[in-house]
Design an enzyme around this catalytic site. Structure first.
Site, PDB file in Angstrom:
ATOM      1  N   HIS A 219      32.999  76.530  42.271  1.00  0.00           N
ATOM      2  CA  HIS A 219      31.723  77.231  42.090  1.00  0.00           C
ATOM      3  C   HIS A 219      31.419  77.993  43.369  1.00  0.00           C
ATOM      4  CE1 HIS A 219      30.896  73.477  44.170  1.00  0.00           C
ATOM      5  NE2 HIS A 219      29.867  74.078  44.721  1.00  0.00           N
ATOM      6  N   ALA A 220      30.645  79.036  43.228  1.00  0.00           N
ATOM      7  CA  ALA A 220      30.112  79.741  44.383  1.00  0.00           C
ATOM      8  C   ALA A 220      28.617  79.917  44.131  1.00  0.00           C
ATOM      9  CB  ALA A 220      30.831  81.086  44.567  1.00  0.00           C
TER      10      ALA A 220
END
Length: 153
Positions: free
Chosen positions: A72-73
């Site tokens: 995830h970012a």
């Protein structure tokens, strides 16, 4: 958003990859974990780049437990809509996590903001703690088998 999106809602009809490839590089594996999200316009290519960049800086921050990763970012790194992509690496992949070893089950999380995905995170952490279901997902032959398991969450 008042309605709580289930994991299946967030995965949609085209959000699961099952691969039997062996010896994937880190980059190739990360590409795969975002491939459908990018293809379906849920995230921009910049989202994948942000995950790779953060990995370069701090290592495999998204490998949460043995077998399990959650790449995830940040929302501002290119999320267009909240979504999940499930990627099953049948033969495992080395994402450079010294503590947890190879990854077999990855859930890429694309969130619009930190509040709306609290429920998603809770559902995922429940799933990740259920070793039987995690193993069943890794063993699953088809997307519908995986969806049947995820219906519980």
């Amino acid at each position: 958003m008042d309605c709580v999106m289930s994991l299946l809602d967030l995965i949609g009809n085209d959000g699961i990859v099952i691969t039997t490839e062996k010896g994937l590089t880190l980059d190739a594996a990360l590409d795969l974990t975002c491939s459908l999200l990018i293809k379906n316009g849920k995230v921009e290519a910049s989202y994948l780049e942000a995950i790779k960049q953060k990995h370069k800086e701090i290592g495999a921050y998204y490998v949460l437990a043995p077998k399990i990763a959650m790449p995830h970012a940040r929302p501002e790194d290119g999320v267009n809509e909240a979504a999940l992509q499930i990627t099953v690496f049948k033969n495992g992949v080395d994402l450079e996590s010294e503590d947890n070893g190879d990854v077999y089950f990855s859930v890429t999380l694309a969130a619009m903001d930190s509040d709306s995905h609290i429920h998603t995170i809770m559902a995922l952490s429940e799933l990740f703690q259920n070793e039987d279901d995690v193993d069943a997902i890794i063993q699953a032959e088809t997307e519908s088998d995986i969806k049947d398991i995820l219906k519980k969450y």
